[in-house]
Design an enzyme around this catalytic site. Sequence first.
Site, PDB file in Angstrom:
ATOM      1  N   GLY A 144       0.751  -1.130  -0.062  1.00  0.00           N
ATOM      2  CA  GLY A 144      -0.011   0.204   0.007  1.00  0.00           C
ATOM      3  C   GLY A 144       0.930   1.299   0.027  1.00  0.00           C
ATOM      4  O   GLY A 144       1.814   1.295  -0.649  1.00  0.00           O
ATOM      5  N   CYS A 145       0.463   2.518   0.699  1.00  0.00           N
ATOM      6  CA  CYS A 145       0.913   3.615   0.689  1.00  0.00           C
ATOM      7  C   CYS A 145       2.347   3.654   1.255  1.00  0.00           C
ATOM      8  O   CYS A 145       3.261   4.709   0.923  1.00  0.00           O
ATOM      9  CB  CYS A 145      -0.007   4.684   1.309  1.00  0.00           C
ATOM     10  SG  CYS A 145      -1.457   4.985   0.357  1.00  0.00           S
ATOM     11  N   GLY A 146       2.673   2.533   1.955  1.00  0.00           N
ATOM     12  CA  GLY A 146       3.903   2.324   2.768  1.00  0.00           C
ATOM     13  C   GLY A 146       4.947   1.931   1.992  1.00  0.00           C
ATOM     14  O   GLY A 146       5.871   1.440   2.646  1.00  0.00           O
TER      15      GLY A 146
END
Length: 351
Positions: A144-146
């Site tokens: 995901g965004c990480g």
Amino acid sequence: MFNENVSIASLSTVTPPYVIKQAEAEAFLAKHYASKLGPKSLARMKKIFAHPGVLCRHIATDNIECLVNEPPDSRITRFTNWAIELSSQAINDSLAQAGLTKDTITGLVVNTCTGYICPGISTYLIEKLGLSKRIRIHDLVGSGCGGSIPNLQICKDMIQSNGDGVVVSVSVEICSATFQMADDLSLIVSNAIFADGAAATVLWKRPGIFTLVASASRCDTHHREDIRYIYKNGQLHNQLSQKLPAIASKTVSQVVMDLLTPWKLKPEDIEHWAFHPGGEKVINAIRNELGLSESQLQPTRDVLARYGNMSSPTVLFVLQEIIRKSIAPGDWCVMVAFGAGLSAHGFLLRH
């Protein structure tokens, strides 16, 4: 003492040329989906798009109308073509900044969460850029965004186990390839903040812009349903909880302490902060949890305003914003990104 460690030699960020302002994006959604939204959702959409936290975004298309009823096959083709193009541009720019050629690359790690192809993006980049067929490659999905920080962690490990190698880290997301719209607050918010972009970082075991001093990660699976993609009718739909600001800020704070404590550092010792800009409320919650000032969060807010949330590359856009401003020898920087899982990852950097 840090010169023997892995460092960032260069960093390049790239976005597609199509830019849409928030008023235009709201008009597009209202034109095609107003009949599917209730009065409460329409009012919320108007308020969310009017917020000054995001001003405009870059979308990987020549015509935003293609997002309406985009066939799955066309969508994955668009994802593939744009992911390769943006990644290639970012790699070439980053190599040029470092004064390197493609022949110096010994490893390539690519992460994405907005499309799945097999073989992965890395293989297409080998072909497009004419890279050696013997370089070590990894394709990462699902973070995901990480995702950009686990990518850097792997790159660092690769270099430390292979002497003087040059490894390129690429984070690329075509969030528009997961576009969906319904009478669902998660989707309304997603369509107001998400965008497309890529970043490439060249890493080596020589002095550079920032030394990768230490990393830390936490994954709280108890909150998996609060931030993730889910499948509906075979297509990805973003799912965001209204509890996300409180949850993410506490996990981010824990990762920050995990980074600082072994080095006997405190938040007030850190000159620069690069956070993934997951949205206005999330940034505010992180600020309050860590007791940071608005000036320390300005690079994060600036990137959100100009680009929106591009998922995993976004924190690297923030880091580049910091690099472009005044950084002094010896300055510390903390970089933290968070996303699906719920997971948060961080790096302690020193200039």
